[in-house]
Scaffold this motif. Structure first.
Motif, short mmCIF file in Angstrom:
data_model
loop_
_atom_site.label_atom_id
_atom_site.label_comp_id
_atom_site.label_asym_id
_atom_site.label_seq_id
_atom_site.Cartn_x
_atom_site.Cartn_y
_atom_site.Cartn_z
N ARG A 1 0.84 -1.21 0.00
CA ARG A 1 0.00 0.00 0.00
C ARG A 1 0.86 1.24 0.00
NH1 ARG A 1 -5.78 -0.39 2.11
NH2 ARG A 1 -5.54 1.73 1.44
N GLN A 2 0.57 2.15 -0.88
CA GLN A 2 1.33 3.39 -0.96
C GLN A 2 0.81 4.44 0.02
OE1 GLN A 2 4.10 3.31 -2.79
NE2 GLN A 2 3.47 1.21 -3.23
N ASP A 3 -0.45 4.31 0.44
CA ASP A 3 -1.07 5.32 1.30
C ASP A 3 -1.05 4.93 2.78
OD1 ASP A 3 -2.85 3.20 1.05
OD2 ASP A 3 -4.62 4.48 1.10
N ILE A 4 -0.13 4.09 3.17
CA ILE A 4 -0.11 3.56 4.53
C ILE A 4 0.87 4.34 5.41
CG2 ILE A 4 1.72 1.87 4.16
CD1 ILE A 4 -0.08 -0.13 5.67
N ARG A 5 0.53 4.44 6.67
CA ARG A 5 1.44 5.01 7.67
C ARG A 5 1.77 3.88 8.64
NH1 ARG A 5 2.02 10.43 9.12
NH2 ARG A 5 1.35 11.77 7.45
N ILE A 6 3.03 3.79 9.00
CA ILE A 6 3.51 2.74 9.90
C ILE A 6 3.96 3.38 11.21
CG2 ILE A 6 5.23 0.93 10.25
CD1 ILE A 6 3.32 0.24 8.00
N TYR A 7 3.48 2.83 12.32
CA TYR A 7 3.91 3.26 13.65
C TYR A 7 4.42 2.04 14.39
CZ TYR A 7 1.09 7.33 12.49
OH TYR A 7 0.58 8.43 11.85
N VAL B 1 -1.73 2.03 9.39
CA VAL B 1 -2.92 2.86 9.30
C VAL B 1 -3.08 3.35 7.86
CG1 VAL B 1 -4.10 4.92 10.17
CG2 VAL B 1 -2.55 3.64 11.68
N SER B 2 -4.25 3.06 7.30
CA SER B 2 -4.64 3.60 6.00
C SER B 2 -6.11 3.96 6.15
CB SER B 2 -4.37 2.60 4.88
OG SER B 2 -5.04 1.39 5.10
N SER B 3 -6.98 3.31 5.42
CA SER B 3 -8.41 3.53 5.62
C SER B 3 -8.90 2.82 6.88
CB SER B 3 -9.20 3.06 4.40
OG SER B 3 -8.97 1.68 4.17
N HIS B 4 -8.09 1.93 7.42
CA HIS B 4 -8.38 1.27 8.69
C HIS B 4 -7.07 1.01 9.43
CE1 HIS B 4 -7.60 -1.94 5.77
NE2 HIS B 4 -7.19 -2.67 6.78
#
Length: 64
Positions: free
Chosen positions: A18-24, A39-42
């Protein structure tokens, strides 16, 4: 495998998917710590268990 190796593979996989993902990493979820959170759309949390870990807290971590 150890935690660091598993974490690197997981994060690279998630970013490739996924290109629109954030990783924590190491984020609190209730009384537990989420090893990797995507975190992306969920939101999806990942609990990493390496060869050195035991599973005694897994039920509590999964429910959190």
């Amino acid at each position: 495998m150890n935690d660091k190796d598993i974490r690197k593979i997981l994060i690279n996989y998630l970013l490739a998917e996924r290109q629109d993902i954030r990783i924590y990493q190491e984020k609190s979820i209730g009384s537990s710590i989420c090893d990797v959170m995507a975190v992306s759309s969920h939101l999806t949390g990942y609990e990493i268990k390496s060869d050195n870990d035991d599973y005694s807290r897994l039920d509590r971590q999964a429910s959190a």
